[in-house]
Write an enzyme that holds these catalytic residues in place. Structure first.
Site, PDB file in Angstrom:
ATOM      1  N   GLU A   9       0.811  -1.217   0.000  1.00  0.00           N
ATOM      2  CA  GLU A   9       0.000   0.000   0.000  1.00  0.00           C
ATOM      3  C   GLU A   9       0.842   1.263   0.000  1.00  0.00           C
ATOM      4  O   GLU A   9       0.527   2.241  -0.676  1.00  0.00           O
ATOM      5  CB  GLU A   9      -0.917   0.019   1.223  1.00  0.00           C
ATOM      6  CG  GLU A   9      -2.068  -0.969   1.163  1.00  0.00           C
ATOM      7  CD  GLU A   9      -1.614  -2.380   1.410  1.00  0.00           C
ATOM      8  OE1 GLU A   9      -0.547  -2.558   2.018  1.00  0.00           O
ATOM      9  OE2 GLU A   9      -2.320  -3.295   0.983  1.00  0.00           O
ATOM     10  N   HIS A  33     -11.808  -5.513   7.967  1.00  0.00           N
ATOM     11  CA  HIS A  33     -12.516  -5.283   6.705  1.00  0.00           C
ATOM     12  C   HIS A  33     -13.705  -4.378   6.954  1.00  0.00           C
ATOM     13  O   HIS A  33     -14.674  -4.416   6.224  1.00  0.00           O
ATOM     14  CB  HIS A  33     -12.994  -6.624   6.106  1.00  0.00           C
ATOM     15  CG  HIS A  33     -11.875  -7.523   5.675  1.00  0.00           C
ATOM     16  ND1 HIS A  33     -11.098  -8.205   6.546  1.00  0.00           N
ATOM     17  CD2 HIS A  33     -11.392  -7.830   4.457  1.00  0.00           C
ATOM     18  CE1 HIS A  33     -10.179  -8.895   5.900  1.00  0.00           C
ATOM     19  NE2 HIS A  33     -10.334  -8.693   4.628  1.00  0.00           N
TER      20      HIS A  33
END
Lengths: 318, 324
Positions: A126, A196
């Site tokens: 990321e 999540h």
């Protein structure tokens, strides 16, 4: 034991406390089945389970942007990305697994249509994705980076806050990464657990130099995403993942813009103002209806849309 | 042991499909030789940390199948009292069970520092996958471990696919054992348990002698998809899975070896099978029947604090007490 209702609209298990009568009344009213109950109203904890949820209410079909098509949220995003890649020859989309269409199908068909040098996968990194995106943006090309889940944006936090946000400022406007847009699925979904489900907009909300946007519906999402991509500042666009399939609306096929830094008053009211963004807007709408019916309170519901810089005037306006 | 892990994973698969296990579930069947082989090469006092494909390691590090399955189903009898689930299982000297990819590697280096500091000759096995191998923090951990000669064995469990991306498409160099650059690396056949065990012994000895960190790449394979929501066939062919199953299945390889060298008879191995099946069935029964943790416990263990404090729930009228 207190009962608890859906927050950002996830499918949560609800344990009803004693007061069955209240349950039946609410169900009859056809409103949100989740119950906001002050602790004092609890009786014996009956371990019954209910699934509380909100109902997505589509906005009326927009007439001023030409032909519309029924789309859900991820299809609206795909449409926005499609429009961007068509209009802007320098636009590229990259991120983890975007080539085959993405884990939420937001980029389906784009690689086939625009080629593998414009829609490509990155490895699992990321910090690298955002840093790389800043680099692309600095040269003037339009970079649309995808972070697979907002929960994973933290390795990139330094790049966003220290590099992207301050680029224009520290170079005295010589350079900027304004053509960078970072997209990430956002918010709770019921089964996402720790990693999540996060809604990290607050971490970015105090960082001058970037814009943070959260749409509530497919129509809003496409317009806001197109505005973010065209905006000359780095933008983070959070997409409520629970709405990807649940929210269906008529969305114009052609590109159009929804302005940034402008909140929308969804429902006028006179007694109290409720401000929300993303999934919560739909919960709040139902709450406003409940408040009107049960308590006779007239609520003004405002969708903030852009978290940073936010529309102070609309919220504070009498 | 491998058979237990295999059966446990298949049972978890079954329970997930029956919706008794919810949320996320990352199974490691096919990779049994890794967890069992690694355990065989180290001592129980050594430390191990891995990512989310952790059920096998939780078992080899000492927890019972009961506790593992109960944790998967979110019940009180689970190892994290039902609050952790599949990705967050912990045991003595086993630090999880971590969700964020690559984040556990610097942690492992830190544990190795503690091992060195305590001077008890312990090592830390720090595992990560082929997808995580491209994360920046792993290289930061390599550097620190090598600089300070930490007794850390970095282990890359290369099962050829990072979720749905094959290694060739994600990595400029798929020689993961070489990625440590200044850290020596071993490439190990992760489907052969004896190979894994010997390599681990060698690596542990290397670290214990104070030579610093070492890297191991275990070349292995997973039969299931990345998680239960991944069928596992959109990025690889069924033939490939079948081929690995028939040629390099770790349990089959060991079985053949034992039978061919007359170390065990087919009947003895069958007996083990039967026992294992029974154990798993019992555990599954327990896991399904055990009650869930009480709702009051939702807020526990956020902070470590003397007086309990209240934590706001999904709205401001719901308060959970947080004790630790």
């Amino acid at each position: 034991m207190a009962a608890f209702a859906a927050t950002a609209g996830g499918l949560l298990r609800l344990r009803a406390a004693g007061s069955e009568g209240q349950w039946r009344r609410l169900r009859g009213a056809g409103l949100l089945r989740g119950l906001l109950q002050p602790e004092s109203a609890t009786g014996v904890a009956a371990q019954r389970r209910h699934v509380a949820h909100f109902t997505f209410q589509p906005d009326p079909e927009p007439r001023e942007y030409g032909q519309t098509q029924k789309m859900n949220l991820f299809q609206a995003i795909t449409s926005a990305l499609d429009n961007s890649l068509a209009k802007d020859p320098t636009a590229v989309i990259f991120g983890e697994d975007v080539a085959f269409g993405g884990v939420f199908r937001c980029t389906v068909g784009l690689r086939d249509k625009y080629g593998k040098d414009r829609v490509f996968n990155t490895p699992l990194c990321e910090q690298g994705i955002v840093g790389f995106g800043i680099g692309i943006a600095v040269t003037g090309a339009t970079a649309i980076a995808e972070i697979q889940f907002a929960d994973y944006i933290f390795p990139a936090f330094d790049q966003i806050v220290n590099e992207a946000a301050k680029y224009r400022y520290r170079s005295g406007d010589l350079f900027n990464c304004g053509s960078l847009t970072i997209r990430a699925p956002w918010g709770c979904v019921g089964h996402g657990a720790l990693y999540h489900s996060q809604s990290p907009e607050a971490f970015f909300a105090h960082c001058p130099g970037i814009k943070v946007v959260v749409p509530r519906s497919p129509f809003q999402a496409k317009g806001l995403l197109l505005s973010c991509i065209e905006d000359k500042n780095p933008c983070i666009f959070f997409e409520p993942k629970i709405l990807y399939r649940a929210a269906v609306e008529q969305v114009p096929v052609e590109p159009y813009n929804v302005p940034l830094s402008q909140a929308e008053v969804i429902q006028e009211g006179s007694d109290v103002t409720l401000v929300a963004w993303g999934t919560q807007v739909h919960v709040i709408r139902e709450v406003a209806a409940m408040a009107q019916e049960k308590l006779g309170v007239s609520c003004e519901v405002i969708d903030l849309r852009t978290i940073l810089p936010w529309d102070v005037d609309t919220v504070c306006k009498v | 042991m491998m058979q237990t892990v295999r059966r446990m994973e298949l049972k978890a698969d079954q329970l997930y499909k029956q919706k008794i296990i919810r949320g996320f579930c990352h199974l490691c069947d096919g990779q049994e030789a890794c967890c069992v082989g690694l355990e065989a090469g180290i001592n129980p006092t050594d430390h191990l940390i891995t990512a989310y494909r952790a059920h096998g390691f939780t078992f080899t590090r000492g927890l019972s199948v009961r506790e593992i399955l109960a944790e998967l189903t979110g019940r009180r009898g689970g190892c994290a009292k039902g609050k952790g689930g599949s990705m967050h299982m912990y045991a003595k000297n086993f630090y999880g069970g971590n969700g964020i990819v690559g984040a556990q590697v610097p942690l492992g280096a830190g544990i190795a520092l503690a091992c060195k500091y305590n001077g008890k000759d312990e090592v830390c096995l720090t595992l990560y996958g082929d997808g995580a191998a491209n994360q920046g923090q792993i290289f930061e951990a390599y550097n620190m471990a090598a600089l300070w000669k930490l007794p850390c064995i970095f282990i890359c469990e290369n099962n050829r696919y990072g979720m749905g991306t094959s290694v060739e498409r994600a990595a400029a160099s798929t020689d993961y054992y070489k990625r440590g650059d200044f850290i020596p690396g071993l490439r190990v056949d992760g489907m052969d348990i004896l190979c894994v065990r010997e390599a681990t012994r060698f690596a542990a000895a290397h670290c214990r002698s104070g030579k610093g960190p070492i890297l191991m790449e275990l070349q292995t394979y997973r039969y299931h998809g990345h998680s239960m929501s991944d069928p596992g066939v959109s990025y690889r062919t069924r033939e490939e899975i079948q081929e690995v199953r028939s040629k390099s299945d770790p349990i089959m390889l060991l079985k053949d070896r034992m039978v061919n060298s007359n170390l065990a008879s087919v009947e003895e191995l069958k007996e083990i099978d039967v026992e294992v099946r029974k154990e798993i069935e019992d555990a599954a029964q327990f896991a399904t029947a055990d009650p869930e943790p009480p709702l009051e416990e939702l807020g526990y263990h956020i902070y470590s604090s003397d007086p309990p404090f209240e934590v706001r729930g999904a709205n401001q009228w719901i308060k959970f007490k947080s004790i630790s």
